[in-house]
Design a protein around this motif. Structure first.
Motif, PDB file in Angstrom:
ATOM      1  N   VAL A  51       0.818  -1.208   0.000  1.00 13.85           N
ATOM      2  CA  VAL A  51       0.000   0.000   0.000  1.00 13.85           C
ATOM      3  C   VAL A  51       0.856   1.264   0.000  1.00 13.85           C
ATOM      4  O   VAL A  51       0.527   2.251  -0.678  1.00 13.85           O
ATOM      5  CB  VAL A  51      -1.001  -0.013   1.180  1.00 13.85           C
ATOM      6  N   GLN A  52       1.970   1.249   0.729  1.00 10.21           N
ATOM      7  CA  GLN A  52       2.819   2.442   0.783  1.00 10.21           C
ATOM      8  C   GLN A  52       3.458   2.724  -0.571  1.00 10.21           C
ATOM      9  O   GLN A  52       3.525   3.876  -1.008  1.00 10.21           O
ATOM     10  CB  GLN A  52       3.903   2.261   1.864  1.00 10.21           C
ATOM     11  N   GLN A  53       3.931   1.671  -1.231  1.00 10.24           N
ATOM     12  CA  GLN A  53       4.549   1.852  -2.545  1.00 10.24           C
ATOM     13  C   GLN A  53       3.536   2.314  -3.568  1.00 10.24           C
ATOM     14  O   GLN A  53       3.812   3.199  -4.394  1.00 10.24           O
ATOM     15  CB  GLN A  53       5.189   0.531  -3.001  1.00 10.24           C
ATOM     16  N   LEU A  54       2.337   1.724  -3.545  1.00  8.88           N
ATOM     17  CA  LEU A  54       1.295   2.142  -4.477  1.00  8.88           C
ATOM     18  C   LEU A  54       0.927   3.602  -4.268  1.00  8.88           C
ATOM     19  O   LEU A  54       0.768   4.365  -5.226  1.00  8.88           O
ATOM     20  CB  LEU A  54       0.061   1.250  -4.310  1.00  8.88           C
ATOM     21  N   ALA A  55       0.788   4.011  -3.001  1.00  7.42           N
ATOM     22  CA  ALA A  55       0.421   5.390  -2.698  1.00  7.42           C
ATOM     23  C   ALA A  55       1.521   6.367  -3.099  1.00  7.42           C
ATOM     24  O   ALA A  55       1.254   7.472  -3.572  1.00  7.42           O
ATOM     25  CB  ALA A  55       0.106   5.527  -1.215  1.00  7.42           C
ATOM     26  N   GLN A  56       2.755   5.937  -2.932  1.00  8.36           N
ATOM     27  CA  GLN A  56       3.882   6.815  -3.256  1.00  8.36           C
ATOM     28  C   GLN A  56       4.039   7.023  -4.759  1.00  8.36           C
ATOM     29  O   GLN A  56       4.377   8.124  -5.213  1.00  8.36           O
ATOM     30  CB  GLN A  56       5.167   6.209  -2.682  1.00  8.36           C
ATOM     31  N   ASP A  57       3.768   5.961  -5.538  1.00 11.52           N
ATOM     32  CA  ASP A  57       4.102   5.983  -6.967  1.00 11.52           C
ATOM     33  C   ASP A  57       2.922   6.220  -7.902  1.00 11.52           C
ATOM     34  O   ASP A  57       3.135   6.372  -9.107  1.00 11.52           O
ATOM     35  CB  ASP A  57       4.769   4.654  -7.349  1.00 11.52           C
ATOM     36  N   HIS A  58       1.685   6.221  -7.369  1.00  9.86           N
ATOM     37  CA  HIS A  58       0.530   6.251  -8.273  1.00  9.86           C
ATOM     38  C   HIS A  58      -0.511   7.286  -7.851  1.00  9.86           C
ATOM     39  O   HIS A  58      -0.688   7.563  -6.662  1.00  9.86           O
ATOM     40  CB  HIS A  58      -0.114   4.862  -8.348  1.00  9.86           C
ATOM     41  N   ASP A  59      -1.195   7.809  -8.849  1.00 14.86           N
ATOM     42  CA  ASP A  59      -2.254   8.786  -8.619  1.00 14.86           C
ATOM     43  C   ASP A  59      -3.624   8.135  -8.519  1.00 14.86           C
ATOM     44  O   ASP A  59      -4.523   8.670  -7.890  1.00 14.86           O
ATOM     45  CB  ASP A  59      -2.278   9.804  -9.770  1.00 14.86           C
ATOM     46  N   LEU A  60      -3.780   6.982  -9.172  1.00 15.62           N
ATOM     47  CA  LEU A  60      -5.071   6.291  -9.200  1.00 15.62           C
ATOM     48  C   LEU A  60      -4.831   4.794  -9.332  1.00 15.62           C
ATOM     49  O   LEU A  60      -3.905   4.373 -10.044  1.00 15.62           O
ATOM     50  CB  LEU A  60      -5.938   6.803 -10.360  1.00 15.62           C
ATOM     51  N   LEU A  75      -5.894   2.311   0.652  1.00 13.52           N
ATOM     52  CA  LEU A  75      -5.416   3.211  -0.396  1.00 13.52           C
ATOM     53  C   LEU A  75      -6.054   4.595  -0.284  1.00 13.52           C
ATOM     54  O   LEU A  75      -5.370   5.617  -0.408  1.00 13.52           O
ATOM     55  CB  LEU A  75      -5.703   2.599  -1.767  1.00 13.52           C
ATOM     56  N   VAL A  76      -7.357   4.622  -0.046  1.00 13.57           N
ATOM     57  CA  VAL A  76      -8.065   5.901   0.064  1.00 13.57           C
ATOM     58  C   VAL A  76      -7.518   6.711   1.239  1.00 13.57           C
ATOM     59  O   VAL A  76      -7.353   7.936   1.154  1.00 13.57           O
ATOM     60  CB  VAL A  76      -9.582   5.667   0.203  1.00 13.57           C
ATOM     61  N   GLU A  77      -7.211   6.039   2.334  1.00 12.07           N
ATOM     62  CA  GLU A  77      -6.655   6.733   3.498  1.00 12.07           C
ATOM     63  C   GLU A  77      -5.282   7.337   3.209  1.00 12.07           C
ATOM     64  O   GLU A  77      -4.859   8.285   3.877  1.00 12.07           O
ATOM     65  CB  GLU A  77      -6.565   5.767   4.681  1.00 12.07           C
ATOM     66  N   GLN A  78      -4.593   6.796   2.199  1.00 12.64           N
ATOM     67  CA  GLN A  78      -3.304   7.343   1.771  1.00 12.64           C
ATOM     68  C   GLN A  78      -3.460   8.418   0.702  1.00 12.64           C
ATOM     69  O   GLN A  78      -2.475   8.915   0.159  1.00 12.64           O
ATOM     70  CB  GLN A  78      -2.416   6.217   1.240  1.00 12.64           C
ATOM     71  N   GLY A  79      -4.701   8.771   0.388  1.00 12.34           N
ATOM     72  CA  GLY A  79      -4.951   9.830  -0.582  1.00 12.34           C
ATOM     73  C   GLY A  79      -4.965   9.382  -2.024  1.00 12.34           C
ATOM     74  O   GLY A  79      -4.921  10.215  -2.937  1.00 12.34           O
ATOM     75  N   VAL A  80      -5.046   8.061  -2.259  1.00 14.54           N
ATOM     76  CA  VAL A  80      -5.068   7.537  -3.631  1.00 14.54           C
ATOM     77  C   VAL A  80      -6.512   7.389  -4.083  1.00 14.54           C
ATOM     78  O   VAL A  80      -7.341   6.800  -3.386  1.00 14.54           O
ATOM     79  CB  VAL A  80      -4.360   6.165  -3.705  1.00 14.54           C
ATOM     80  N   ARG A  81      -6.820   7.908  -5.262  1.00 13.59           N
ATOM     81  CA  ARG A  81      -8.156   7.704  -5.826  1.00 13.59           C
ATOM     82  C   ARG A  81      -8.249   6.287  -6.390  1.00 13.59           C
ATOM     83  O   ARG A  81      -7.275   5.766  -6.933  1.00 13.59           O
ATOM     84  CB  ARG A  81      -8.459   8.743  -6.899  1.00 13.59           C
ATOM     85  N   CYS A  82      -9.425   5.683  -6.238  1.00 10.12           N
ATOM     86  CA  CYS A  82      -9.590   4.277  -6.608  1.00 10.12           C
ATOM     87  C   CYS A  82     -10.859   4.072  -7.429  1.00 10.12           C
ATOM     88  O   CYS A  82     -11.858   4.782  -7.239  1.00 10.12           O
ATOM     89  CB  CYS A  82      -9.674   3.402  -5.359  1.00 10.12           C
ATOM     90  N   ILE A  83     -10.798   3.081  -8.295  1.00 11.61           N
ATOM     91  CA  ILE A  83     -11.974   2.615  -9.033  1.00 11.61           C
ATOM     92  C   ILE A  83     -12.040   1.111  -8.838  1.00 11.61           C
ATOM     93  O   ILE A  83     -11.136   0.374  -9.258  1.00 11.61           O
ATOM     94  CB  ILE A  83     -11.887   2.977 -10.524  1.00 11.61           C
TER      95      ILE A  83
END
Length: 345
Positions: free
Chosen positions: A61-70, A87-95
């Motif tokens: 989750v940390q790597q995904l949040a660091q490297d991705h916008d969505l 992911l949402v708590e890390q500020g990442v938008r999700c679908i």
């Protein structure tokens, strides 16, 4: 914009990979697979050899949040409910392409999905991603519950008439048929070649998990409780959904009036195509594309209207609509990355 796909080895995931490869604004930089991390993507899907040679990643989750916008979640039902909040708590938008956030009532999940619900706050915050109907809400959303394939075809076919009050919502019968890819890539006896080839099977009569999803949206649009009769069939083809819907008109209407209503309702929506009177769509006419085609048969003798809606279940019914929603969330051209012609024949 950098995006990732979780669950990249299923049909929905690999369709996201195919479509994102042509997207002008989004770059796919990670494909996550819990079961096959460390393998080359082309080892799982040889058709990607020489095109996409990346290795499947483990979930971090940390790597995904660091490297991705969505992040797109194409994991099986019951998985996203635990992953998406992280992911949402890390500020990442999700679908999310599973059904984990489609239903507002958490009590429905044990009955219809056979697993516990997501946190209720997330169920309430989820924006239902039926692109043509909830465009304004999608544009502001932090995360999207992408609709199911059957609901997409059904709802796009029924909502204009229900919203206008032209049909009796208590008379809705939906006869739905899907290709085998709708069952996913996991092996099972029910989708074995010998069981499906030259065969037509009905399944989950009155018990399909998409029933409460369809009823939830129709009840919201019609502002009264709507119950449907919904029958699903497996047909021996790879892709495609056809929903043939029967309903009673509140008063006599000319077929052209109905067609005009749909043209007006879907004006400015590039992916809904309305057939002229006496012409009905076929699944092959949307194969591999993000289109939903709709036609009508108006039975003046019985006062009953027949609506036929077709989509490709893994494009408009899954990956294509998810990308359409990403485009709306980012105020991009809604058709970006989706301007592909149907594959025919």
């Amino acid at each position: 914009m950098k995006v990732a796909v979780i669950g990249g080895t299923g049909y929905g995931g690999v369709e996201l990979i195919r479509l994102l490869a042509h997207h002008p604004y989004a770059q796919l930089t990670s494909v996550v697979s819990h079961s096959q991390s460390g393998k080359a993507l082309a080892e799982v899907y040889p058709h990607l050899h020489g095109i996409m040679e990346q290795t499947l990643d483990a979930f971090d989750v940390q790597q995904l949040a660091q490297d991705h916008d969505l992040v797109f979640l194409a994991a099986p039902s019951g998985v996203s409910k635990d992953i998406l909040p992280q992911l949402v708590e890390q500020g990442v938008r999700c679908i999310d392409l599973s059904g984990d956030f489609r239903l507002k009532d958490p009590r429905l999940y044990p009955e219809w999905y056979n697993h516990d619900p997501a946190q209720e706050t997330y169920l309430q915050e989820a924006v239902y991603g039926l692109s043509e109907i909830y465009r304004e809400d999608i544009a502001q959303a932090k995360f999207i519950a992408n609709p199911g394939c059957y609901p997409t075809a059904t709802l796009l076919g029924l909502i204009p008439l229900l919203k206008e009050g032209w049909i009796d919502p208590h008379t809705l019968i939906i006869d739905a048929k899907s290709g085998v890819s709708g069952a996913g890539r996991k092996q099972s006896l029910g989708t074995h070649f010998s069981e499906t080839n030259e065969n037509l099977k009905v399944y989950k009569l009155g018990a399909h998990q998409h029933i409460p999803e369809i009823e939830q949206i129709l009840s919201s649009v019609g502002q009264k409780e709507v119950k449907i009769t919904f029958s699903t069939h497996l047909v021996p083809m790879t892709r495609g959904i056809m929903c043939t819907m029967y309903t009673q008109l509140q008063e006599a209407k000319a077929t052209q009036d109905i067609i005009d209503l749909y043209h007006s309702f879907y004006e400015g929506h590039a992916f809904v195509r309305i057939r002229p009177e006496g012409v009905w769509p076929a699944t092959k006419e949307v194969y591999g594309s993000n289109y939903c085609d709709i036609g009508f048969a108006n039975d003046q003798r019985t006062g009953r209207l027949i609506i036929v809606a077709v989509i490709d279940n893994v494009v408009k019914g899954a990956a294509g609509q998810a990308i359409q929603n990403m485009n709306i969330m980012n105020a991009w051209d809604e058709t970006a990355g989706l301007n592909v012609l149907p594959v025919y024949p």
